[in-house]
Design a protein around this motif. Sequence first.
Motif, PDB file in Angstrom:
ATOM      1  N   ASP C 142      13.793  14.192  -4.698  1.00 29.10           N
ATOM      2  CA  ASP C 142      14.038  12.767  -4.390  1.00 29.10           C
ATOM      3  C   ASP C 142      13.434  12.406  -3.036  1.00 29.10           C
ATOM      4  OD1 ASP C 142      15.394  12.533  -6.740  1.00 29.10           O
ATOM      5  OD2 ASP C 142      17.402  12.585  -5.838  1.00 29.10           O
ATOM      6  N   PHE C 143      13.647  13.295  -2.070  1.00 30.59           N
ATOM      7  CA  PHE C 143      13.114  13.034  -0.737  1.00 30.59           C
ATOM      8  C   PHE C 143      11.599  12.883  -0.789  1.00 30.59           C
ATOM      9  CE2 PHE C 143      10.912  15.116   2.788  1.00 30.59           C
ATOM     10  CZ  PHE C 143      11.233  14.256   3.816  1.00 30.59           C
ATOM     11  N   LYS C 144      10.946  13.783  -1.506  1.00 32.25           N
ATOM     12  CA  LYS C 144       9.479  13.735  -1.588  1.00 32.25           C
ATOM     13  C   LYS C 144       9.036  12.403  -2.207  1.00 32.25           C
ATOM     14  CE  LYS C 144       7.518  18.005  -0.613  1.00 32.25           C
ATOM     15  NZ  LYS C 144       6.169  18.567  -0.486  1.00 32.25           N
ATOM     16  N   LYS C 145       9.789  11.935  -3.215  1.00 32.62           N
ATOM     17  CA  LYS C 145       9.431  10.632  -3.794  1.00 32.62           C
ATOM     18  C   LYS C 145       9.530   9.540  -2.738  1.00 32.62           C
ATOM     19  CE  LYS C 145      10.935  11.891  -8.377  1.00 32.62           C
ATOM     20  NZ  LYS C 145      12.255  12.065  -9.042  1.00 32.62           N
ATOM     21  N   GLY C 146      10.552   9.652  -1.931  1.00 33.11           N
ATOM     22  CA  GLY C 146      10.755   8.640  -0.896  1.00 33.11           C
ATOM     23  C   GLY C 146       9.625   8.552   0.111  1.00 33.11           C
ATOM     24  N   LEU C 147       8.899   9.647   0.262  1.00 33.48           N
ATOM     25  CA  LEU C 147       7.798   9.646   1.228  1.00 33.48           C
ATOM     26  C   LEU C 147       6.737   8.611   0.875  1.00 33.48           C
ATOM     27  CD1 LEU C 147       7.093  13.439   1.906  1.00 33.48           C
ATOM     28  CD2 LEU C 147       8.051  11.776   3.491  1.00 33.48           C
ATOM     29  N   LYS C 148       6.632   8.316  -0.417  1.00 27.82           N
ATOM     30  CA  LYS C 148       5.612   7.349  -0.832  1.00 27.82           C
ATOM     31  C   LYS C 148       5.958   5.934  -0.398  1.00 27.82           C
ATOM     32  CE  LYS C 148       4.456  10.023  -4.887  1.00 27.82           C
ATOM     33  NZ  LYS C 148       4.247  10.030  -6.337  1.00 27.82           N
ATOM     34  N   ALA C 149       7.253   5.668  -0.211  1.00 29.97           N
ATOM     35  CA  ALA C 149       7.679   4.294   0.084  1.00 29.97           C
ATOM     36  C   ALA C 149       6.949   3.740   1.302  1.00 29.97           C
ATOM     37  CB  ALA C 149       9.187   4.256   0.313  1.00 29.97           C
ATOM     38  N   LYS C 150       6.829   4.571   2.321  1.00 28.83           N
ATOM     39  CA  LYS C 150       6.165   4.094   3.533  1.00 28.83           C
ATOM     40  C   LYS C 150       4.713   3.690   3.254  1.00 28.83           C
ATOM     41  CE  LYS C 150       6.126   6.204   7.622  1.00 28.83           C
ATOM     42  NZ  LYS C 150       6.261   7.353   8.567  1.00 28.83           N
ATOM     43  N   VAL C 151       4.051   4.449   2.389  1.00 23.06           N
ATOM     44  CA  VAL C 151       2.662   4.152   2.077  1.00 23.06           C
ATOM     45  C   VAL C 151       2.579   2.852   1.275  1.00 23.06           C
ATOM     46  CG1 VAL C 151       0.549   5.031   1.035  1.00 23.06           C
ATOM     47  CG2 VAL C 151       2.133   6.607   2.142  1.00 23.06           C
ATOM     48  N   VAL C 152       3.510   2.697   0.324  1.00 19.35           N
ATOM     49  CA  VAL C 152       3.535   1.452  -0.463  1.00 19.35           C
ATOM     50  C   VAL C 152       3.761   0.262   0.466  1.00 19.35           C
ATOM     51  CG1 VAL C 152       4.825   0.172  -2.208  1.00 19.35           C
ATOM     52  CG2 VAL C 152       4.300   2.595  -2.567  1.00 19.35           C
ATOM     53  N   LYS C 153       4.707   0.402   1.361  1.00 12.98           N
ATOM     54  CA  LYS C 153       4.993  -0.692   2.293  1.00 12.98           C
ATOM     55  C   LYS C 153       3.777  -0.972   3.182  1.00 12.98           C
ATOM     56  CE  LYS C 153       8.429  -2.093   5.721  1.00 12.98           C
ATOM     57  NZ  LYS C 153       7.940  -1.427   6.954  1.00 12.98           N
ATOM     58  N   ALA C 154       3.087   0.081   3.596  1.00 12.29           N
ATOM     59  CA  ALA C 154       1.887  -0.103   4.418  1.00 12.29           C
ATOM     60  C   ALA C 154       0.859  -0.930   3.661  1.00 12.29           C
ATOM     61  CB  ALA C 154       1.303   1.251   4.810  1.00 12.29           C
ATOM     62  N   ASN C 155       0.715  -0.626   2.368  1.00 11.13           N
ATOM     63  CA  ASN C 155      -0.244  -1.380   1.563  1.00 11.13           C
ATOM     64  C   ASN C 155       0.099  -2.865   1.521  1.00 11.13           C
ATOM     65  OD1 ASN C 155      -2.634  -0.478   0.503  1.00 11.13           O
ATOM     66  ND2 ASN C 155      -1.631   0.883  -0.962  1.00 11.13           N
ATOM     67  N   GLU C 156       1.406  -3.143   1.396  1.00 14.10           N
ATOM     68  CA  GLU C 156       1.800  -4.553   1.384  1.00 14.10           C
ATOM     69  C   GLU C 156       1.455  -5.235   2.707  1.00 14.10           C
ATOM     70  OE1 GLU C 156       5.897  -4.338   0.343  1.00 14.10           O
ATOM     71  OE2 GLU C 156       5.431  -3.696  -1.702  1.00 14.10           O
ATOM     72  N   GLU C 157       1.684  -4.549   3.779  1.00 11.79           N
ATOM     73  CA  GLU C 157       1.353  -5.147   5.077  1.00 11.79           C
ATOM     74  C   GLU C 157      -0.154  -5.339   5.255  1.00 11.79           C
ATOM     75  OE1 GLU C 157       5.087  -2.823   7.088  1.00 11.79           O
ATOM     76  OE2 GLU C 157       3.353  -3.190   8.382  1.00 11.79           O
ATOM     77  N   LEU C 158      -0.910  -4.377   4.780  1.00  9.90           N
ATOM     78  CA  LEU C 158      -2.371  -4.505   4.902  1.00  9.90           C
ATOM     79  C   LEU C 158      -2.870  -5.699   4.101  1.00  9.90           C
ATOM     80  CD1 LEU C 158      -3.599  -0.796   4.703  1.00  9.90           C
ATOM     81  CD2 LEU C 158      -3.208  -2.208   6.729  1.00  9.90           C
ATOM     82  N   ARG C 159      -2.173  -6.006   2.990  1.00  9.48           N
ATOM     83  CA  ARG C 159      -2.592  -7.137   2.156  1.00  9.48           C
ATOM     84  C   ARG C 159      -2.433  -8.474   2.882  1.00  9.48           C
ATOM     85  NH1 ARG C 159      -0.197  -4.683  -2.627  1.00  9.48           N
ATOM     86  NH2 ARG C 159      -1.999  -3.352  -3.006  1.00  9.48           N
ATOM     87  N   GLN C 160      -1.508  -8.520   3.856  1.00 11.70           N
ATOM     88  CA  GLN C 160      -1.274  -9.775   4.585  1.00 11.70           C
ATOM     89  C   GLN C 160      -2.405 -10.116   5.555  1.00 11.70           C
ATOM     90  OE1 GLN C 160       1.595 -11.207   3.632  1.00 11.70           O
ATOM     91  NE2 GLN C 160       2.069  -9.362   2.463  1.00 11.70           N
ATOM     92  N   ILE C 161      -3.150  -9.127   5.952  1.00 11.69           N
ATOM     93  CA  ILE C 161      -4.150  -9.349   7.004  1.00 11.69           C
ATOM     94  C   ILE C 161      -5.311 -10.168   6.467  1.00 11.69           C
ATOM     95  CG2 ILE C 161      -5.666  -8.205   8.666  1.00 11.69           C
ATOM     96  CD1 ILE C 161      -3.824  -5.769   8.459  1.00 11.69           C
ATOM     97  N   LYS C 162      -5.679 -11.177   7.252  1.00 10.15           N
ATOM     98  CA  LYS C 162      -6.727 -12.098   6.812  1.00 10.15           C
ATOM     99  C   LYS C 162      -8.041 -11.826   7.550  1.00 10.15           C
ATOM    100  CE  LYS C 162      -3.986 -14.843   4.313  1.00 10.15           C
ATOM    101  NZ  LYS C 162      -3.650 -14.044   3.115  1.00 10.15           N
ATOM    102  N   PHE C 163      -9.117 -11.690   6.786  1.00  8.96           N
ATOM    103  CA  PHE C 163     -10.486 -11.658   7.318  1.00  8.96           C
ATOM    104  C   PHE C 163     -11.337 -12.470   6.334  1.00  8.96           C
ATOM    105  CE2 PHE C 163      -8.954  -7.567   9.022  1.00  8.96           C
ATOM    106  CZ  PHE C 163      -9.442  -7.598  10.315  1.00  8.96           C
ATOM    107  N   ASP C 164     -12.376 -13.082   6.797  1.00  8.10           N
ATOM    108  CA  ASP C 164     -13.236 -13.857   5.891  1.00  8.10           C
ATOM    109  C   ASP C 164     -13.849 -12.992   4.804  1.00  8.10           C
ATOM    110  OD1 ASP C 164     -12.688 -15.999   7.436  1.00  8.10           O
ATOM    111  OD2 ASP C 164     -14.608 -16.048   8.492  1.00  8.10           O
ATOM    112  N   TYR C 165     -14.243 -11.788   5.188  1.00  2.00           N
ATOM    113  CA  TYR C 165     -14.959 -10.949   4.231  1.00  2.00           C
ATOM    114  C   TYR C 165     -14.083  -9.869   3.616  1.00  2.00           C
ATOM    115  CZ  TYR C 165     -19.160 -13.451   4.956  1.00  2.00           C
ATOM    116  OH  TYR C 165     -20.081 -14.464   4.960  1.00  2.00           O
TER     117      TYR C 165
END
Lengths: 169, 169, 169, 169, 169, 169, 169, 169
Positions: C142-165
């Motif tokens: 279970d703990f190992k599965k939880g390690l992915k959560a941070k990466v998933v959350k990081a992806n969501e945050e990266l999606r918010q960043i705006k650049f023209d290209y």
Amino acid sequence: MQAVVSIIMGSTSDLPVMEEAAKILNDLRVPFELNALSAHRTPEEVEKFARSASDRGLKIIIAGAGMAAHLPGVIASMTSLPVIGVPIKATLEGWDAVLSILQMPPGIPVATVGLNAARNAGILAAQMLSLSDTELAGRLADFKKGLKAKVVKANEELRQIKFDYKADA
Amino acid sequence: MQAVVSIIMGSTSDLPVMEEAAKILNDLRVPFELNALSAHRTPEEVEKFARSASDRGLKIIIAGAGMAAHLPGVIASMTSLPVIGVPIKATLEGWDAVLSILQMPPGIPVATVGLNAARNAGILAAQMLSLSDTELAGRLADFKKGLKAKVVKANEELRQIKFDYKADA
Amino acid sequence: MQAVVSIIMGSTSDLPVMEEAAKILNDLRVPFELNALSAHRTPEEVEKFARSASDRGLKIIIAGAGMAAHLPGVIASMTSLPVIGVPIKATLEGWDAVLSILQMPPGIPVATVGLNAARNAGILAAQMLSLSDTELAGRLADFKKGLKAKVVKANEELRQIKFDYKADA
Amino acid sequence: MQAVVSIIMGSTSDLPVMEEAAKILNDLRVPFELNALSAHRTPEEVEKFARSASDRGLKIIIAGAGMAAHLPGVIASMTSLPVIGVPIKATLEGWDAVLSILQMPPGIPVATVGLNAARNAGILAAQMLSLSDTELAGRLADFKKGLKAKVVKANEELRQIKFDYKADA
Amino acid sequence: MQAVVSIIMGSTSDLPVMEEAAKILNDLRVPFELNALSAHRTPEEVEKFARSASDRGLKIIIAGAGMAAHLPGVIASMTSLPVIGVPIKATLEGWDAVLSILQMPPGIPVATVGLNAARNAGILAAQMLSLSDTELAGRLADFKKGLKAKVVKANEELRQIKFDYKADA
Amino acid sequence: MQAVVSIIMGSTSDLPVMEEAAKILNDLRVPFELNALSAHRTPEEVEKFARSASDRGLKIIIAGAGMAAHLPGVIASMTSLPVIGVPIKATLEGWDAVLSILQMPPGIPVATVGLNAARNAGILAAQMLSLSDTELAGRLADFKKGLKAKVVKANEELRQIKFDYKADA
Amino acid sequence: MQAVVSIIMGSTSDLPVMEEAAKILNDLRVPFELNALSAHRTPEEVEKFARSASDRGLKIIIAGAGMAAHLPGVIASMTSLPVIGVPIKATLEGWDAVLSILQMPPGIPVATVGLNAARNAGILAAQMLSLSDTELAGRLADFKKGLKAKVVKANEELRQIKFDYKADA
Amino acid sequence: MQAVVSIIMGSTSDLPVMEEAAKILNDLRVPFELNALSAHRTPEEVEKFARSASDRGLKIIIAGAGMAAHLPGVIASMTSLPVIGVPIKATLEGWDAVLSILQMPPGIPVATVGLNAARNAGILAAQMLSLSDTELAGRLADFKKGLKAKVVKANEELRQIKFDYKADA
């Protein structure tokens, strides 16, 4: 046959390392040339080479150097072609060459490969060229498949080894 | 005989180092297997191996690798079995292998032993298995006692050496 | 509740690093104890501790130390329990602690984790204990599965960043 | 707009370093994407990403990682696209990240740039893409000209400094 | 003849390095003994030795060790006699031994000499003993005078070398 | 009161490090003096000091220096008194000072302690003086006992920490 | 013929490295002398040499040393003549010599050249002397031209190498 | 006033380090100039500068640079004037700058001073110029005398410090 990759070194003493780049490019059928140039002994020739490289049809430059290895960085400062740097171990275990090539200042990157890793430099050049050459991409894919052969063969050899408590393969 | 320890290496060139792990496991009567796998050349095989390791009855994985040594860490990311990493000296005095194995990020530990210390990796595996195997624990205890023999023998040899001002032993 | 893991450090100045081992063991419901012992200041206590560890029900010892970090190795020389060593950065960027723990001589391994990586030491201890504790193995999975959560959350945050290209996520 | 460069990092804590790659690609009008992937926490996602990268239209992958930085090398083992590795300083002055990325074994190169040098990674990606994109090549040439501005401005500032024995500028 | 210096090493493989300490002590007529002890393989013997050293008439202990070299520090923690540590090069160019001996924590110093510098360890021991032994001090002063002989002889040899532009000696 | 230990440093900027040697000597009631001398700025004073040290009643010299730290070695070349060297961290993490003091050539040892470890230098000096001063030996033995107090206190503090799965202390 | 450069070394074991300085000075017709001096074994001779160097007509001193290499710095502290330091590799890959010579404290510079780079030391001496010797400047310019010859010859040799995909030279 | 020393740096961010060279030259009344030049961003300007340096009346060039610091070496390859290199710490503790400047290949020396040691570079330049300028030699001799003042003052401050067991000064 027009060279698209130029492999540069400072002296023939670097040839035993750098010819690995030539061999893999040859295997992948990428036309290349070999040049001796020294950032410190022939700075004018280095400049002439770098300034004309793109016009001569070159796409990628592989530069190997040891010690305070300035050749890859100096060439990179004079052309927009990708420059692949090969640190060559000569003294201090090669740390001087690694840092002199890798740690380029902002604006002038050198694509650095591992110590004495000229073969990897050749493969990297082929990967860059494959972006617009699907036939080369195919040969590269075949090459990558071939890499597994050594591992498969290793497994066969490991199976021969006898120990009392070794599990049956 | 079901292997409980799997000893993995990237090629047979690593065998002279890694067979020390096999030898000590053999001496301690721990069933093991030898495998060639490469994090970079056979990533699918590595994954298949790691995912099925526990189901196949393996308890511990010993992985040796040199240079940018990713094999132990990559396996550790795909199984909850303890992974013991053996950095193998290939270049840069082995610093690259040591750091690539030791400095794993949070959440994915690799139990790292010293440079080329495959024998210690085998002993460490036996220590882990001894936690639930009292017979193995007994053999390990005997082994530890045997370690003193070399020191005792050294003392005898030192006693033979003659110097005028050496005290009587 | 009988401790199965003992977390050892030389002084409370090491606690901010070493308590990460305690926290993860606590989260994984592994009974543990905390001890202050010094290879150099309390050598008799270290010996008493190491000699009795197995009889007291301990299964694994996690020892953290900085500088010329002898504690993990000294304990390992006095018990057959697996010893996990945590190099603690105090001076020289931590190189002294890393090498003093990692480079143990033949016969006496210490399972070394990265610099200041006490959390990984705790996880490694749990992995060893899971070999004979299927409930703990489940919690670890279970703990190992939880390690992915941070990466998933990081992806969501990266999606918010705006650049023209920036391509549409 | 189809991304041709993918910028990958393990967590948003790496964003302050890696966004420099995004900024320069944006300035050079190279379509890119940002992704969070971890060689150790999300190995399946890494594999899925790497295997489909070429089919999705990606040309180049920029991967940044710290400590035992396996991400660039693991991706490079699963695609023939050029992978640019950015070592990120986290501990041990960044030596662990540099060596874990640079010292890749034969057959699987990673084009490594300097420590934290994500901006150089973006420029290097643009240089590779310019080989078959003359408009981008023009923008890169303009960019290279702009690099001199800082030096010219520095000269003007140095001229302001007063010393008795400073020669007239 | 009662030994006043004890020279300790872990195995006879260290003898070629450590016997230089014995030779210089012999030349300076300082009674000494040679012992094999291992911090990790014979911890009880190390303790017995260290605890009884002063009572046995020993004044100074010279301990050589390689890798994670704990022997000098462990002995220093169990006696108030001065302990001179000799790092022995075994792997990693000897950095592990240097740091494991030199970087002792507060309260437990080891007087460390250079890598493999057992001869200097013997001289240092003689210097300490000379503080209360004027005859030994005299022999040491003679020894120091003798050090110049090599330099004088070197000058004579340099004078033989012929070059056109070499000044007359 | 005649000084038996001389503590030397190059400038008062080294005092925060070197005064730890003075403090412990003061605590152990060993008469000492403090001097500023520089191997490079006051070479004549260094020579005068070293040549007269023994005649002035000094027994041991503690010399601290940073960077290319020549002071301890230069003094050691001009006296037969034991010289204890303290490498002081100024730049390059202190590696320059460590190597400039530790790696003395054959014939001229410096008893080197750890980086910035002036307190250990003071203790080492006291250990040497104790060889012929039983009262000081007694105070040193008391001091060594006191070292355990910190560890005992640490244990008490660790006992206060609450975790659900922490075993009863 | 009055020597203007003095080449100093600690023993004839350094001659194979240091004679490269003599050879290039000989080729450039710069009068020189060879001396054996040791910072640690003959400190009085070092002082006598350094104090009288300028009066004897010397202009530049080249000093080579290994390990804790104090010779160049000690001489620099006793004369205002430029001192060129040559770190000689003896142990620890030469890092000790490099740092002991390079990292001189403020006020006392040593012009350091690369590890074992005595030939470069000789050239640097000639460059300094050329500032007021136009004939020597002419010979140096000729020498610099000659450096290209090796690169030109290397190019000719590279042209001989045959590969299928090598471009026509 | 004709500059005889040129102080070069890549950007004004290097000025806080490099202005120490200007200050000491100013104090010693050596005419100098300050320039911003970058081996990688303004290679043509570097060449123009280096080729004309001697004709413009310059005698010595002091070049400071960080990271893969090519500026001093590139200039040295284009002039026979002595080039003094100042490694500037930017990343990796400055090791990259030190090795990129120090480890020049045979034929093209750079007189390297310590990390960030621009003041020592200025002094070294003055020492070279003093070979043919007796007035400057006089000012340098005065300067060297002044270096002792700090040590004398340090001694006075050390005398103020009170300890019970400190000997009377």
